[in-house]
Design an enzyme around this catalytic site. Structure first.
Site, PDB file in Angstrom:
ATOM      1  N   TYR A 164       0.809  -1.223   0.000  1.00 19.05           N
ATOM      2  CA  TYR A 164       0.000   0.000   0.000  1.00 19.05           C
ATOM      3  C   TYR A 164       0.838   1.266   0.000  1.00 19.05           C
ATOM      4  O   TYR A 164       2.030   1.266   0.263  1.00 19.05           O
ATOM      5  CB  TYR A 164      -0.930   0.027   1.223  1.00 19.05           C
ATOM      6  CG  TYR A 164      -0.176   0.223   2.523  1.00 19.05           C
ATOM      7  CD1 TYR A 164       0.021   1.498   3.041  1.00 19.05           C
ATOM      8  CD2 TYR A 164       0.357  -0.847   3.213  1.00 19.05           C
ATOM      9  CE1 TYR A 164       0.739   1.695   4.219  1.00 19.05           C
ATOM     10  CE2 TYR A 164       1.065  -0.671   4.385  1.00 19.05           C
ATOM     11  CZ  TYR A 164       1.250   0.602   4.877  1.00 19.05           C
ATOM     12  OH  TYR A 164       1.955   0.788   6.031  1.00 19.05           O
TER      13      TYR A 164
ATOM     14  N   ILE B 155      -7.003   0.582  10.962  1.00 13.99           N
ATOM     15  CA  ILE B 155      -8.125   1.522  10.979  1.00 13.99           C
ATOM     16  C   ILE B 155      -9.400   0.838  10.454  1.00 13.99           C
ATOM     17  O   ILE B 155      -9.322  -0.118   9.675  1.00 13.99           O
ATOM     18  CB  ILE B 155      -7.806   2.801  10.160  1.00 13.99           C
ATOM     19  CG1 ILE B 155      -7.506   2.469   8.705  1.00 13.99           C
ATOM     20  CG2 ILE B 155      -6.680   3.585  10.813  1.00 13.99           C
ATOM     21  CD1 ILE B 155      -7.331   3.690   7.815  1.00 13.99           C
TER      22      ILE B 155
ATOM     23  N   PHE C 148       2.304   9.568   3.606  1.00  9.61           N
ATOM     24  CA  PHE C 148       2.691   9.435   5.007  1.00  9.61           C
ATOM     25  C   PHE C 148       3.167   8.024   5.349  1.00  9.61           C
ATOM     26  O   PHE C 148       3.803   7.818   6.375  1.00  9.61           O
ATOM     27  CB  PHE C 148       1.572   9.866   5.963  1.00  9.61           C
ATOM     28  CG  PHE C 148       0.308   9.061   5.833  1.00  9.61           C
ATOM     29  CD1 PHE C 148       0.168   7.847   6.477  1.00  9.61           C
ATOM     30  CD2 PHE C 148      -0.735   9.527   5.056  1.00  9.61           C
ATOM     31  CE1 PHE C 148      -0.987   7.103   6.352  1.00  9.61           C
ATOM     32  CE2 PHE C 148      -1.899   8.801   4.925  1.00  9.61           C
ATOM     33  CZ  PHE C 148      -2.026   7.574   5.581  1.00  9.61           C
ATOM     34  N   ASP C 149       2.851   7.057   4.491  1.00 11.20           N
ATOM     35  CA  ASP C 149       3.302   5.692   4.742  1.00 11.20           C
ATOM     36  C   ASP C 149       3.219   4.891   3.448  1.00 11.20           C
ATOM     37  O   ASP C 149       2.306   5.087   2.657  1.00 11.20           O
ATOM     38  CB  ASP C 149       2.440   5.027   5.822  1.00 11.20           C
ATOM     39  CG  ASP C 149       3.078   3.766   6.405  1.00 11.20           C
ATOM     40  OD1 ASP C 149       4.268   3.513   6.138  1.00 11.20           O
ATOM     41  OD2 ASP C 149       2.377   3.043   7.132  1.00 11.20           O
TER      42      ASP C 149
ATOM     43  N   TYR D 191      -8.212   7.885  11.695  1.00 13.87           N
ATOM     44  CA  TYR D 191      -7.626   8.213  12.999  1.00 13.87           C
ATOM     45  C   TYR D 191      -8.410   9.268  13.781  1.00 13.87           C
ATOM     46  O   TYR D 191      -8.000   9.673  14.857  1.00 13.87           O
ATOM     47  CB  TYR D 191      -6.164   8.648  12.818  1.00 13.87           C
ATOM     48  CG  TYR D 191      -5.299   7.514  12.340  1.00 13.87           C
ATOM     49  CD1 TYR D 191      -4.805   6.575  13.233  1.00 13.87           C
ATOM     50  CD2 TYR D 191      -5.001   7.365  10.992  1.00 13.87           C
ATOM     51  CE1 TYR D 191      -4.014   5.511  12.797  1.00 13.87           C
ATOM     52  CE2 TYR D 191      -4.217   6.309  10.540  1.00 13.87           C
ATOM     53  CZ  TYR D 191      -3.738   5.389  11.447  1.00 13.87           C
ATOM     54  OH  TYR D 191      -2.962   4.340  11.014  1.00 13.87           O
TER      55      TYR D 191
ATOM     56  N   PHE E 135      -5.700   5.677   0.382  1.00 17.40           N
ATOM     57  CA  PHE E 135      -4.756   4.571   0.270  1.00 17.40           C
ATOM     58  C   PHE E 135      -4.912   3.903  -1.086  1.00 17.40           C
ATOM     59  O   PHE E 135      -6.035   3.729  -1.557  1.00 17.40           O
ATOM     60  CB  PHE E 135      -5.024   3.490   1.337  1.00 17.40           C
ATOM     61  CG  PHE E 135      -4.724   3.910   2.736  1.00 17.40           C
ATOM     62  CD1 PHE E 135      -3.454   3.743   3.265  1.00 17.40           C
ATOM     63  CD2 PHE E 135      -5.710   4.465   3.535  1.00 17.40           C
ATOM     64  CE1 PHE E 135      -3.174   4.125   4.570  1.00 17.40           C
ATOM     65  CE2 PHE E 135      -5.441   4.849   4.840  1.00 17.40           C
ATOM     66  CZ  PHE E 135      -4.167   4.682   5.356  1.00 17.40           C
TER      67      PHE E 135
END
Length: 188
Positions: free
Chosen positions: A39, A70, A50-51, A96, A113
């Site tokens: 992902y 999540i 961010f990731d 979040y 995502f």
């Protein structure tokens, strides 16, 4: 890319299929609750990543429905099949929330995502016989990922070479035109 599907009925989790899975692909079930995903997560507001598992070519594994990720992921991954790639847009209440996840994810952030469902597996001890089988499976997944990454890199290189060749042809034509008109009959 397909149309966005509202998985929650309130616009909280939207899924857009980017790449369809094969018709006979496996989906997560009660007997195959462990999922492996690849992902990249971005902030909807800024597009900032961010990731990601793309940078180090890793696989992220978790069990669906256990609250270890999540809410949006528990909801969306249940609807996917192995090989499918989807864009999942998550409103804060399915991600979040008001607290965010500092420092990378601000409060009340909508997240986007791109997720690929790589595999579905049974819980440990269910049917995978040993640790060596699991390691071999993960090694095979890594090999597949590396081959896909190498293929993408090769395609990128070919595109860049084609662009350079096209630019050289255009420049050659421009240079040829500059050379025209000089010489005979020009000073009359």
């Amino acid at each position: 890319m397909g149309d966005a599907i509202d998985l929650t009925g309130d616009g909280g989790v939207l899924k857009t299929v980017i790449k369809q899975a094969k018709p006979d692909a496996v989906a997560p079930t009660e007997s195959l609750p462990l999922v492996d995903v690849h992902y990249e997560g971005t902030l909807a507001e800024t597009g900032e990543v961010f990731d990601t598992t793309h940078e180090d070519n890793t696989i992220f594994s978790f069990e669906l429905g256990k609250g270890s990720v999540i809410k949006a992921w528990d909801i969306a991954l249940k609807t996917m099949k192995v090989g499918e790639v989807a864009k999942i847009t998550c409103k804060p209440e399915y991600a979040y929330g008001a607290s965010g996840s500092p420092p990378d994810i601000p409060a009340n952030a909508t997240l986007v995502f791109e997720v690929e469902l790589v595999a579905c597996r049974p819980r440990k001890g269910s049917s995978i016989s040993s640790v060596s089988d699991e390691r071999a499976r993960l090694d095979e997944l890594k090999k597949q990922r590396e081959m896909a990454a190498a293929s993408k890199e090769e395609e990128k290189k070919k595109r860049e070479e084609a662009k350079a060749a096209a630019a050289a042809r255009v420049q050659a034509k421009l240079d040829a035109k500059k050379g025209q008109g000089k010489g005979k009959g020009k000073g009359k």
